[in-house]
Scaffold this active site. Structure first.
Site, mmCIF file in Angstrom:
data_model
loop_
_atom_site.group_PDB
_atom_site.id
_atom_site.type_symbol
_atom_site.label_atom_id
_atom_site.label_comp_id
_atom_site.label_asym_id
_atom_site.label_seq_id
_atom_site.Cartn_x
_atom_site.Cartn_y
_atom_site.Cartn_z
ATOM 1 N N CYS A 86 0.721 -1.221 -0.415
ATOM 2 C CA CYS A 86 -0.047 -0.574 -0.427
ATOM 3 C C CYS A 86 0.951 1.118 0.086
ATOM 4 C CB CYS A 86 -0.936 0.054 0.945
ATOM 5 S SG CYS A 86 -1.784 -0.755 1.798
ATOM 6 N N CYS A 209 -13.262 0.572 7.918
ATOM 7 C CA CYS A 209 -12.817 -0.120 7.128
ATOM 8 C C CYS A 209 -12.691 0.522 5.567
ATOM 9 C CB CYS A 209 -12.943 -1.643 6.579
ATOM 10 S SG CYS A 209 -13.286 -2.713 8.852
ATOM 11 N N LYS A 331 -10.043 6.186 3.721
ATOM 12 C CA LYS A 331 -11.811 6.305 4.427
ATOM 13 C C LYS A 331 -12.747 6.045 3.260
ATOM 14 C CE LYS A 331 -14.819 4.438 6.712
ATOM 15 N NZ LYS A 331 -16.348 4.457 5.534
ATOM 16 N N HIS A 335 -9.078 3.169 -1.806
ATOM 17 C CA HIS A 335 -7.746 3.290 -1.092
ATOM 18 C C HIS A 335 -7.123 2.453 -2.601
ATOM 19 C CE1 HIS A 335 -4.255 2.061 0.037
ATOM 20 N NE2 HIS A 335 -4.778 0.340 0.914
#
Length: 392
Positions: A86, A209, A331, A335
């Site tokens: 990431c 998440c 969030k 992502h």
């Protein structure tokens, strides 16, 4: 070494785009980045490129960097694909800064991309899982939500952090994301919504998440020798720091902090000659709500164990003492793994250029981006500052 400057940055929308390819999303981001340069920048100006990508779904794992740079007209430009989970494009930005500071290049493209919406949920979990410790975590059934749930559980037990404080991260970031036209989940949520969502991995629920996303982002880094050709309002890359750690959470001495983030921040602050109190805003890696709270502590925004009380105080809200994740963060904004770090730099560029619209921080001069790979196996921090005109 020479100074490096951020002169442009842009991104695609983040979300699910079945009619788009990784090449078309990257073109959108590249075109937005070049268009954002005040005096203009052409593809022919670029000396080198670094592109972050994990390769969710296994598409074009080899030479994915040249596959996108060729598509946007950077024929023949040396291109390196960077993979650090990431943190891939955060490290791509760092590589671009190093290339400029070393004198090897004057104009460098740093970007990233990911397509995550065209595989099944099981396949996506697999490709996300390859960034965790393979033998003892992924193959034993542990997911990233499960790993971060362990961090949350220990932090709650040790420091009294509450589920409500975790939920306040989601409420804040959705409020910011609702003001960001590029955000995947660009809607507000109430504290009740964020507290009552279905459990994903106790104590984390759905609102704790981030989503999986398609998207791309690009940043343009230039040297002090040519910066005046591109802007009259330079944004200097004042500090850069990076750190690595064991890939598996179970291998570390702590579950309530990410040592790689701490090392990266210390290095970036030292290079920039600043303290956390000198920042006007920050974009931090909030793949899960607990990750943002850990970042507050790892980056020195508060003392260890105080992150829950910091979010509760309102200090990190837009208009607060230190706004965090004005973009909406992972969030709300989304992502897309390979694009996330460069996407944070896009927000830093907009804030320091005064072009963040409804989410604009008042007169910022200095901001930070913080990008984490996996559960903390890698981290990179950048400090950007708007150079002030010196008057006699």
């Amino acid at each position: 070494m020479r100074d490096a400057y951020l002169v442009g940055a842009g991104q695609s929308d983040y979300g699910a785009f079945p009619s788009e390819s990784y090449r078309s999303l990257f073109r959108t981001a590249f075109d937005a980045a070049t268009a954002s340069v005040p005096k203009g920048l052409e593809a022919a100006d670029v000396d080198e490129a670094f592109v972050g990508n994990l390769g969710v779904g296994g598409r074009q794992l080899g030479l994915s960097g040249p596959a996108v740079t060729e598509h946007v007209g950077l024929d023949g430009v040396p291109t390196t694909r960077v993979e650090n989970a990431c943190a891939a494009s955060g490290y791509a930005v760092r590589q671009a800064v190093q290339a400029v500071k070393s004198g090897m290049a004057d104009v460098v493209l740093a970007g990233g991309f990911e397509i995550m919406s065209d595989t099944s949920s099981d396949a996506t979990k697999y490709w996300l899982g390859v960034s965790g410790e393979t033998e003892w975590e992924r193959l034993s059934g542990t997911t990233f939500s499960g790993v971060y749930a362990q961090m949350a559980s220990v932090h709650m037990e040790r420091y009294g952090t509450t589920r409500e404080q975790l939920s306040r991260v989601a409420v804040k970031n959705h409020a910011n994301g609702a003001k960001n036209p590029h955000a995947q989940l660009g809607f507000e949520c109430s504290l009740e919504d964020a507290q009552s969502a279905p459990v994903v991995a106790d104590p984390l629920n759905l609102y704790h998440c981030c989503p999986t996303s398609d998207g791309a982002a690009c940043a343009l880094i230039v040297s002090e020798d040519v910066v005046d050709d591109y802007t009259d309002d330079p944004i200097r890359v004042a500090g850069v720091g990076a750190g690595s750690d064991t890939v598996g959470l179970f291998q570390r001495d702590t579950y309530t902090g990410i040592p790689a983030s701490q090392r990266a921040a210390e290095t970036a602050y030292e290079m920039a000659d600043v303290e956390p109190d000198d920042l006007d805003f920050a974009e931090v890696h909030d793949c899960f709500a607990i990750a943002e709270l850990l970042a507050y502590e790892d980056l020195g925004f508060c003392e260890t164990g105080e992150a829950g009380r910091l979010i509760e105080s309102g200090a990190t809200e837009l208009g607060g003492e230190l706004p965090v994740n004005t973009s909406g963060g992972l969030k709300s904004k989304g992502h897309p793994i390979g694009a996330t770090g460069a996407g944070q730099v896009v927000e830093a560029f907009k804030q320091l250029s005064g072009k963040a619209g409804e989410r604009q921080v008042e007169n910022p001069t200095r901001g930070l981006t913080h990008n984490v790979g996996g559960s903390g196996g890698a981290a990179v921090v950048h400090v950007f500052e708007k150079e002030q005109e010196v008057t006699a």
